[in-house]
Each structure stands twice: as structure tokens, then as C-alpha cells.
Write an enzyme that holds these catalytic residues in place. Structure first.
Site, PDB file in Angstrom:
ATOM      1  N   LYS A  93      -6.025  -2.786   0.972  1.00  0.00           N
ATOM      2  CA  LYS A  93      -5.324  -3.995   1.439  1.00  0.00           C
ATOM      3  C   LYS A  93      -3.861  -3.678   1.753  1.00  0.00           C
ATOM      4  CE  LYS A  93      -5.187  -7.540  -1.537  1.00  0.00           C
ATOM      5  NZ  LYS A  93      -3.804  -7.948  -1.873  1.00  0.00           N
ATOM      6  N   SER A  94      -3.191  -2.974   0.858  1.00  0.00           N
ATOM      7  CA  SER A  94      -1.771  -2.670   1.072  1.00  0.00           C
ATOM      8  C   SER A  94      -1.571  -1.848   2.341  1.00  0.00           C
ATOM      9  CB  SER A  94      -1.224  -1.874  -0.116  1.00  0.00           C
ATOM     10  OG  SER A  94      -1.241  -2.662  -1.277  1.00  0.00           O
ATOM     11  N   ARG A 107       4.588 -19.183  -5.632  1.00  0.00           N
ATOM     12  CA  ARG A 107       5.019 -17.856  -6.106  1.00  0.00           C
ATOM     13  C   ARG A 107       6.492 -17.569  -5.781  1.00  0.00           C
ATOM     14  NH1 ARG A 107       0.471 -13.583  -4.629  1.00  0.00           N
ATOM     15  NH2 ARG A 107       1.819 -12.274  -5.912  1.00  0.00           N
ATOM     16  N   SER A 133       8.843  -3.555  -7.904  1.00  0.00           N
ATOM     17  CA  SER A 133       7.974  -4.265  -6.964  1.00  0.00           C
ATOM     18  C   SER A 133       7.930  -3.534  -5.634  1.00  0.00           C
ATOM     19  CB  SER A 133       8.475  -5.694  -6.744  1.00  0.00           C
ATOM     20  OG  SER A 133       7.859  -6.241  -5.599  1.00  0.00           O
ATOM     21  N   GLN A 189       6.511  -4.695  -3.100  1.00  0.00           N
ATOM     22  CA  GLN A 189       6.703  -5.687  -2.037  1.00  0.00           C
ATOM     23  C   GLN A 189       8.184  -5.861  -1.739  1.00  0.00           C
ATOM     24  OE1 GLN A 189       4.517  -9.137  -3.364  1.00  0.00           O
ATOM     25  NE2 GLN A 189       2.553  -8.213  -2.867  1.00  0.00           N
ATOM     26  N   ASP A 226      -2.396  -4.263 -10.170  1.00  0.00           N
ATOM     27  CA  ASP A 226      -3.466  -5.206  -9.783  1.00  0.00           C
ATOM     28  C   ASP A 226      -4.725  -5.060 -10.625  1.00  0.00           C
ATOM     29  OD1 ASP A 226      -1.878  -6.356  -7.877  1.00  0.00           O
ATOM     30  OD2 ASP A 226      -2.621  -5.088  -6.251  1.00  0.00           O
ATOM     31  N   ARG A 256      -9.202 -11.483  -8.011  1.00  0.00           N
ATOM     32  CA  ARG A 256      -9.438 -10.408  -8.988  1.00  0.00           C
ATOM     33  C   ARG A 256      -9.960 -10.950 -10.322  1.00  0.00           C
ATOM     34  NH1 ARG A 256      -7.713  -6.257  -5.890  1.00  0.00           N
ATOM     35  NH2 ARG A 256      -5.712  -6.513  -4.825  1.00  0.00           N
TER      36      ARG A 256
HETATM   37  C1  S3P Z   1       1.458  -4.852  -3.236  1.00  0.00           C
HETATM   38  C2  S3P Z   1       2.296  -4.715  -4.303  1.00  0.00           C
HETATM   39  C3  S3P Z   1       2.032  -5.297  -5.625  1.00  0.00           C
HETATM   40  C4  S3P Z   1       0.600  -5.762  -5.773  1.00  0.00           C
HETATM   41  C5  S3P Z   1       0.084  -6.462  -4.544  1.00  0.00           C
HETATM   42  C6  S3P Z   1       0.180  -5.563  -3.332  1.00  0.00           C
HETATM   43  C7  S3P Z   1       1.851  -4.247  -1.937  1.00  0.00           C
HETATM   44  O1  S3P Z   1       2.897  -6.397  -5.822  1.00  0.00           O
HETATM   45  O2  S3P Z   1       0.460  -6.599  -6.898  1.00  0.00           O
HETATM   46  O3  S3P Z   1      -1.260  -6.866  -4.709  1.00  0.00           O
HETATM   47  O4  S3P Z   1       0.993  -4.132  -1.043  1.00  0.00           O
HETATM   48  O5  S3P Z   1       3.017  -3.881  -1.804  1.00  0.00           O
HETATM   49  P1  S3P Z   1       4.387  -6.182  -6.412  1.00  0.00           P
HETATM   50  O6  S3P Z   1       4.991  -5.123  -5.637  1.00  0.00           O
HETATM   51  O7  S3P Z   1       5.102  -7.486  -6.251  1.00  0.00           O
HETATM   52  O8  S3P Z   1       4.170  -5.852  -7.855  1.00  0.00           O
END
Ligand code: S3P
Length: 436
Positions: free
Chosen positions: A21-22, A122, A166, A168, A314, A386
């Protein structure tokens, strides 16, 4: 939608799980702003990534999807995106909204981003703060979506010490950094997934990373390329646990991404006594992959190393199930971030496991799970993909049938989850709410 799972006798199997997914989100975003064409193979055709695909189309990018997992993007170049005519709806996806917030902060137009009931609850302040320092103006509802992003071109470069680990946030600042005048530096308090850095490099950008500090120069044009998406280790984890808990099973999952910033779950399970091996290690572009072999194992509880939390972020729902099936107690600490995922995962997993007869103690940023036997019963996913899949795996070794309610969100990340479990001979049925 519900899953109804019967106690099952699993058999040996070789299976595949959908794309990461990422990596799929990032391939769409970076391919869109690259020059020339980008092909994505093994794309995750789940709802989250389809939402990102629709958003990039709304921003003026021509993207074709000749097959569910095949994408072809006509990149528009660093400055080729255009203002969307309406709000971008990112559904359930934290990755989509936070990474796009970074990308759109560097555009000379206004964007509106929203999502579903979970996403609009969120926290977004974690990306708003650095992006505002870079010069974007971002309106939110008390730090939550919807977001209105007034981009600025060029952005200011910053040195940003992330207060929390993080990927993200790191990725949002890196994407904004492409649109900044000068060099943007980010320091992370613990290693997080580095797919953005790797993909930027495979598109020709220079990204330096050493000792937790990542640097990117603004103004670098990316070059389109062929991105082969590995299977998602975070999806494979459900199948891996089903195999571990089975009486006697030997399961091979093919072509799984084993980037070291993602493999915390393997380390944690091996420390609990799991028989997991990585076969045929190789690379798909910048991403390491392997076939993952898992054999049924007796798991022992213990203390989960908090240093591994960001490398398994995750996997805690499925890890709670492993802990519940292990002997003794398992102690989790430093997992407060789970409270702001698709659901409050400490609370939703504790509730689900208690409904199946497991003793769980919760604290603000931790939990103690006492190993036991799962009873049959009825549990709720709270709309979290999940949580739904984790409880379904628990159900394969329960003492009676388990109904898991509200499981439609599984399609955000793992379309075909039930079929994959059936390939191991698990007895799982999907029941449509309308039909019941
Ligand atoms: C992700 C980063 C993670 C993860 C999310 C996907 C990403 O979140 O929990 O499902 O693709 O960068 P955080 O970076 O906020 O922990």
C-alpha cells in the site's frame, strides 16, 4: 459485511498477497510529478490507493489502469499539476491525505482534502506544523480534516526535527522539499519506512540519508520509470500468523517486500519463537523482496522491544492476536500512536480479544495481553481493516465459530483477504449485511 469464521484445520500452501500500500500510493504521486511515463506493476487495487489515483487524475494527470494491478501514468513534471475542480476525497487513507498535503503545499493553487468518518477524526497537526513553517497556509477543523491548503511556490526550505516517528510526516516534508528553494533537512527520532527516499532515488533525485537525518534539494525534476510493487508485508502478516497458529502448516508467501524499515514484525515473532525464514532474497528496483516461509510454531510471550515499534507500526493488531495465543503474558509499551490509527487500535483490539475470552490490560500507551484460548463469539472491527483481519485470524483457532462485524474496510488494503485465507483451507464466509 461480516466474516463468519469456523475453527479450521489449515493445510500447506503457496500464496500471494496484494501489492504494498505504501509503495503504491507513492508510485502514483511521484509518477504523476515525474517527467515522462511511469509504469506501475503489482499495484494495490484497494480502495485507499484507488482514492489516490482518482485524486491525481483530478489534479490533471492522465493515468490509465489497463488491468487492476497495472498502471500507466503520463507524468506532468514537477510544475504540471493543475487545481482540482472539487474537493479531493481520500476516503480512509491517512497516507494519502498526509502525503498529498505535502505535495500540494508546493503548488501555486488551493486544494481541499477530506475523507471518511475515521479519517476526519485523525490528527493532521503533525503535517500542518512543518508545512506552515515552509510557507503553506493550511486551514483545518481543529487540526483534523477537511484541510484547505493554500500552496506557495516556491516553499521555504526548513530543518525539521520530527517530534514523533512518522513516515507520513517525513514523506510530506520530503515532497514539499522538492518544491522548496534550497535544501530541506529532516531528523527522525526513530527509523521509519523509507519508501519515499528509495523511490525518489529510482526516479533520479538525490536524497541523502545518514544517522536519522534526511536531506533533499528543491527543484529536482524526477524521471518516470517502471515501478514493480512488492507484495505487502503488512498484508502477509495476517497469513503468516494464521500459519504460525495452525496445528501443522507450512506456508510460502511469494515476492514479499522485506525492506528493513518494515520487518519489525518478523523480528518480534522470531523472538517469540516463530519459525519464519526468508527465501530467495532479491531486489525489485530499490526495494528488497523475498519469499517468506512460515511454519506452525509455539509462541511465547515476553516484552516487545519498544525500539521495534516504528518498524512494525501497522502490525500491532495482528501482534495482539499472536500475544493472546502465546504462552504467558506479552507486554507492549511505547505504542501510543496506535490510538490515532484507522481506529484506536489499543482499545478496539482489547475489546475484540476480551469478547473472545482473552484477558487484556490497557494503559495510555501500552497493553498487557495474557495468553489463553479464544472462545467463539461475535466481535466488531470498528471499521478498521487490520482489526477485522486480525480477529479473523484469531477465529481460525477459536473454540467455536466467530462472527466479525463491519469488515467492508478490508478492501482498503487487502482485497481478496478471504480468498487468500481459504487457500490455506480456512473456513471463512463473507456475508453481505443486506442479505442477512
Ligand atoms: C505509512 C506510514 C505509517 C503507517 C501507515 C502507512 C506510510 O504511518 O501506519 O499505514 O505509507 O507512510 P505513520 O508514518 O504515521 O506512523
Amino acid at each position: 459485511m461480516q466474516f463468519i469464521v469456523q475453527p479450521s484445520k489449515l493445510r500447506d500452501a503457496t500464496v500471494s498477497v496484494p501489492g504494498d500500500k505504501s509503495v503504491s500510493h507513492r508510485a502514483l504521486m511521484l509518477g504523476s510529478i515525474a517527467q515522462g511515463s511511469t509504469r506501475i506493476s503489482g499495484f494495490l487495487a484497494g480502495e485507499d490507493c484507488q482514492g489516490t489515483l482518482a485524486a491525481m487524475r483530478s489534479l490533471g494527470v492522465r493515468i490509465e489502469q489497463p488491468a487492476a494491478t497495472e498502471i500507466s501514468i503520463n507524468g506532468v513534471g514537477l510544475h504540471g499539476l493543475v487545481e482540482a475542480e472539487s474537493e479531493l476525497d481520500l476516503g480512509n487513507s491517512g497516507t494519502a491525505i498526509r502525503l498529498l498535503a505535502g505535495l500540494l503545499s508546493g503548488q501555486a493553487f488551493v486544494s481541499a482534502l477530506t475523507g471518511d468518518a475515521s479519517l476526519t477524526g485523525r490528527p493532521m497537526q503533525r503535517v500542518i506544523a512543518p508545512l506552515q513553517q515552509m510557507g503553506a497556509r493550511i486551514d483545518s477543523h481543529d487540526g483534523k480534516p477537511p484541510l484547505t491548503i493554500h500552496g506557495r511556490s516556491p516553499l521555504r526550505c526548513i530543518d525539521y526535527a520530527m517530534p514523533l516517528a512518522s513516515a507520513q510526516v517525513k514523506s510530506a516534508v520530503l515532497l514539499a522539499g522538492l518544491y522548496a528553494a534550497g535544501q530541506t533537512n529532516i531528523t527522525e527520532p526513530a527509523a521509519t519506512r523509507d519508501h519515499t527516499e528509495r523511490m525518489l532515488r529510482s526516479m533520479g533525485a538525490r536524497v541523502a540519508a545518514a544517522g536519522g537525518r534526511i536531506s533533499i534539494d528543491g527543484g529536482q525534476e524526477l524521471t518516470g520509470c517502471h515501478i514493480q510493487v512488492p507484495a505487502d508485508l503488512s498484508s502477509a502478516a495476517f497469513i503468516m500468523l494464521a500459519a504460525l497458529l495452525a496445528e501443522k502448516a507450512d506456508i510460502l508467501i511469494r515476492n514479499v517486500g522485506v525492506n528493513p524499515t518494515r520487518t519489525g514484525i518478523i523480528d518480534i515473532w522470531q523472538a517469540m519463537g516463530a519459525d519464519i525464514s526468508l527465501e530467495n532474497p532479491r531486489s525489485l528496483g530499490e526495494e528488497p523482496v523475498a519469499d517468506v516461509r512460515v511454519r506452525s510454531s509455539k509462541l511465547q510471550g515476553g516484552r516487545v522491544d519498544p525500539a521495534l515499534v516504528s518498524l512494525a507500526i501497522d502490525e500491532f493488531p495482528v501482534l495482539f492476536v499472536a500475544a493472546a495465543a502465546a504462552s504467558g503474558k506479552t507486554v507492549f509499551s511505547g505504542i501510543g500512536e496506535l490510538r490515532v490509527k484507522e481506529s484506536d487500535r489499543i482499545a478496539t483490539m482489547a475489546t475484540g480479544l476480551r469478547a473472545l475470552g482473552i484477558d487484556v490490560e490497557e494503559s495510555e500507551d501500552g497493553a498487557v495481553v495474557h495468553g489463553g484460548r479464544f472462545t467463539g463469539g461475535s466481535v466488531d472491527s470498528h471499521g478498521d481493516h487490520r482489526v477485522a483481519m486480525s480477529l479473523a485470524v484469531a477465529a481460525t483457532v477459536a473454540e467455536g465459530p466467530v462472527t466479525i462485524n463491519d469488515v467492508a474496510a478490508v478492501n482498503t488494503s487487502f482485497p481478496g483477504f478471504d480468498e487468500c485465507l481459504r487457500a490455506l483451507q480456512a473456513e471463512i464466509r463473507v456475508v453481505d449485511d443486506v442479505a442477512t
